[in-house]
Write an enzyme that holds these catalytic residues in place. Structure first.
Site, PDB file in Angstrom:
ATOM      1  N   ASP A   1       2.873  -5.283   7.877  1.00  0.00           N
ATOM      2  CA  ASP A   1       1.648  -4.515   7.723  1.00  0.00           C
ATOM      3  C   ASP A   1       0.478  -5.517   7.758  1.00  0.00           C
ATOM      4  O   ASP A   1       0.228  -6.220   6.776  1.00  0.00           O
ATOM      5  CB  ASP A   1       1.690  -3.750   6.396  1.00  0.00           C
ATOM      6  CG  ASP A   1       0.422  -2.949   6.155  1.00  0.00           C
ATOM      7  OD1 ASP A   1      -0.547  -3.110   6.925  1.00  0.00           O
ATOM      8  OD2 ASP A   1       0.389  -2.163   5.187  1.00  0.00           O
TER       9      ASP A   1
ATOM     10  N   HIS B   1       0.881  -1.186   0.000  1.00  0.00           N
ATOM     11  CA  HIS B   1       0.000   0.000   0.000  1.00  0.00           C
ATOM     12  C   HIS B   1       0.915   1.233   0.000  1.00  0.00           C
ATOM     13  O   HIS B   1       2.026   1.176   0.536  1.00  0.00           O
ATOM     14  CB  HIS B   1      -0.826  -0.066   1.289  1.00  0.00           C
ATOM     15  CG  HIS B   1      -1.890   0.975   1.436  1.00  0.00           C
ATOM     16  ND1 HIS B   1      -1.606   2.252   1.854  1.00  0.00           N
ATOM     17  CD2 HIS B   1      -3.233   0.920   1.251  1.00  0.00           C
ATOM     18  CE1 HIS B   1      -2.736   2.940   1.927  1.00  0.00           C
ATOM     19  NE2 HIS B   1      -3.742   2.161   1.565  1.00  0.00           N
TER      20      HIS B   1
ATOM     21  N   CYS C   1      -4.743   2.500  -3.754  1.00  0.00           N
ATOM     22  CA  CYS C   1      -3.510   2.989  -3.100  1.00  0.00           C
ATOM     23  C   CYS C   1      -2.361   2.006  -3.302  1.00  0.00           C
ATOM     24  O   CYS C   1      -1.557   1.766  -2.381  1.00  0.00           O
ATOM     25  CB  CYS C   1      -3.725   3.251  -1.610  1.00  0.00           C
ATOM     26  SG  CYS C   1      -4.862   4.579  -1.302  1.00  0.00           S
TER      27      CYS C   1
ATOM     28  N   GLN D   1      -4.804  -5.555   6.568  1.00  0.00           N
ATOM     29  CA  GLN D   1      -5.879  -6.346   5.953  1.00  0.00           C
ATOM     30  C   GLN D   1      -6.063  -7.702   6.615  1.00  0.00           C
ATOM     31  O   GLN D   1      -7.173  -8.222   6.681  1.00  0.00           O
ATOM     32  CB  GLN D   1      -5.594  -6.553   4.451  1.00  0.00           C
ATOM     33  CG  GLN D   1      -5.683  -5.294   3.628  1.00  0.00           C
ATOM     34  CD  GLN D   1      -7.093  -4.723   3.568  1.00  0.00           C
ATOM     35  OE1 GLN D   1      -8.084  -5.424   3.764  1.00  0.00           O
ATOM     36  NE2 GLN D   1      -7.185  -3.433   3.316  1.00  0.00           N
TER      37      GLN D   1
HETATM   38  C1  LIG Z   1      -2.418  -3.005   3.591  1.00  0.00           C
HETATM   39  C2  LIG Z   1      -2.739  -1.628   4.084  1.00  0.00           C
HETATM   40  N1  LIG Z   1      -1.779  -0.912   4.693  1.00  0.00           N
HETATM   41  C3  LIG Z   1      -2.003   0.320   5.171  1.00  0.00           C
HETATM   42  C4  LIG Z   1      -3.224   0.926   5.029  1.00  0.00           C
HETATM   43  C5  LIG Z   1      -3.456   2.288   5.597  1.00  0.00           C
HETATM   44  O1  LIG Z   1      -4.411   2.219   6.594  1.00  0.00           O
HETATM   45  P1  LIG Z   1      -5.084   3.528   7.218  1.00  0.00           P
HETATM   46  O2  LIG Z   1      -5.635   4.302   6.070  1.00  0.00           O
HETATM   47  O3  LIG Z   1      -6.142   3.007   8.109  1.00  0.00           O
HETATM   48  O4  LIG Z   1      -4.009   4.266   7.947  1.00  0.00           O
HETATM   49  C6  LIG Z   1      -4.264   0.228   4.380  1.00  0.00           C
HETATM   50  C7  LIG Z   1      -5.584   0.853   4.170  1.00  0.00           C
HETATM   51  O5  LIG Z   1      -6.267   0.567   3.218  1.00  0.00           O
HETATM   52  C8  LIG Z   1      -4.004  -1.084   3.917  1.00  0.00           C
HETATM   53  O6  LIG Z   1      -4.953  -1.796   3.311  1.00  0.00           O
END
Ligand SMILES: Cc1ncc(COP(=O)(O)O)c(C=O)c1O
Length: 396
Positions: A195, A112, A354, A198
């Site tokens: 991370d 992301h 994203c 998900q």
């Molecule tokens: C894999 C992953 N990492 C990071 C994020 C960022 O999360 P947040 O927007 O809640 O900070 C997302 C959000 O879609 C995500 O799917």
């Protein structure tokens, strides 16, 4: 399950298939946040009066729930605004303190933007190098997709200091065998961030078994509120890191003569008044998730996803995904399909999710992403099957 989520009472026709963007909230989460604000809300850690102490207790209890949920110690759980802030905190604090010119950070093509761009800032600032784990095979629609573990092994050098890797691609739903990547990284003394934004909602997460150094996720994808997230970090690492932001409870002592000293983790990284009510709401969301038979829920979500993959006339991007189905169609652009679905009260996501570098690699401008949550059922799947047929008839 829908009956536990008030949004479906107020939107009886809604087919919500966008939980990977943000999940809906069960009544108990909403009620727990209401309860704080209507009964005892006050600022935490400072007041000597009953309401402040009660709020502090509830806030710290939420931290304990998060800690036990991921098998961490309470001092290893830092509340942030979300996964994005958690990653920025690590990059900014750990990165600036531990990386220098030509050091290497490895990420993957699945990441992301939140796990790419903070590293790019450091690349510009410090002259570090970002290396990217590629896909194992040339992309073909309607086939499995995975990261190239052998390529990862061969890109490690003595200058590799950090691996920042997702457990589950938010754009495609593909699961990464992180255990394998972490074990390899640890052979080379590489610090690892996972991370879990998900994956956290779909599987049990045990940071001690994983042996990662950091793990991040957001509350709002876990049936909790937005504005709250988690940074897990090994205690000795967190306590070796300089503060990310300053002010409020993170301060031990301020002197204009001798300077300022800071508390240890977690207070060290919770500057200012935190998202108190949201943290408590996240604690309740964790109670909610813990009350479910998680294997059963995951199995059902997977079954529903498999049915979606069988819909005719769509090209699945990564057939080995589990709770997300990402697709393109040669008869319609993702935005047009998502708009027509929205007209039928079906919420999906279209675009790059994203993850623009991944879209570039796949050679697509975007996909339609259907993502499942605990409230989805067979009826939702029947509706999306019908609706996609309609889209085909209109657009082709
Ligand atoms: C894999 C992953 N990492 C990071 C994020 C960022 O999360 P947040 O927007 O809640 O900070 C997302 C959000 O879609 C995500 O799917």
């Amino acid at each position: 399950m829908k009956e536990l989520f008030p949004i479906f009472k107020n939107n009886s026709d809604l087919v919500f298939l966008d939980s990977a963007a943000s999940a809906q909230k069960p009544a108990i989460v909403i009620e727990s946040m209401n309860k704080v604000m209507t009964n005892y809300y006050s600022n935490i850690h400072r007041g000597l009066y009953k309401q402040s102490q009660q709020t502090t207790e509830a806030y710290e209890e939420a931290r304990a729930k998060v800690a036990s949920f991921i098998n961490a110690n309470e001092n290893e759980v830092v509340f942030t605004r979300g996964a994005t802030e958690s990653i920025n905190l690590v990059v900014s604090s750990w990165g600036r303190a531990n990386l220098k010119k030509d050091d290497e950070v490895i990420i993957s093509i699945f990441e992301h933007h939140a796990n790419i761009v903070p590293w790019q800032i450091l690349e510009k600032e410090l002259g570090i190098k970002i290396k990217v784990i590629p896909l194992k095979n040339k992309f073909t629609p309607n086939e499995d997709i995975e990261l190239d573990f052998e390529a990862f092994k061969s890109m490690i050098t003595p200058k590799t200091k950090f691996l920042s890797l997702t457990r589950m691609s938010n754009a495609l739903g593909t699961i990464v065998d992180i255990e394998k990547f972490i074990a390899e990284a640890k052979k080379h003394n590489i610090t690892v961030l996972i991370d879990a934004c998900q994956s956290i909602v779909h599987e049990k997460t045990n940071v001690k078994e994983l042996n990662c150094d950091f793990l991040v996720f957001s509350g709002h994808k876990l049936y909790g509120p937005s504005g709250i997230g988690v940074l897990y970090g090994k205690e000795e690492i967190l306590n070796s890191m300089p503060p990310y932001q300053t002010g409020g409870d993170m301060i031990e002592k301020v002197s204009l003569k001798t300077g300022t000293t800071f508390h240890k983790s977690p207070a060290r990284f919770e500057a200012g008044t935190p998202a108190i009510v949201e943290a408590i709401g996240l604690g309740t969301a964790i109670d909610f998730v813990n009350s479910l038979n998680r294997e059963e829920v995951f199995y059902k979500e997977k079954e529903l996803a498999n049915r979606i993959k069988e819909i005719e006339g769509i090209d699945i991007i990564g057939t080995n995904s589990e709770t997300i189905v990402s697709f393109t169609a040669n008869w319609g652009a993702p935005d047009d399909i998502a708009t027509l679905l929205a007209n039928q009260n079906i919420a999906v996501r279209a675009g790059h999710h994203c993850a623009m570098p991944l879209m570039e690699e796949l050679g697509v401008s975007g996909t339609v992403r259907i993502s499942l949550g605990i409230y989805n059922d067979e009826k939702d799947i029947e509706k999306i099957e019908e609706a996609i047929k309609k889209c085909f008839n209109i657009l082709s």
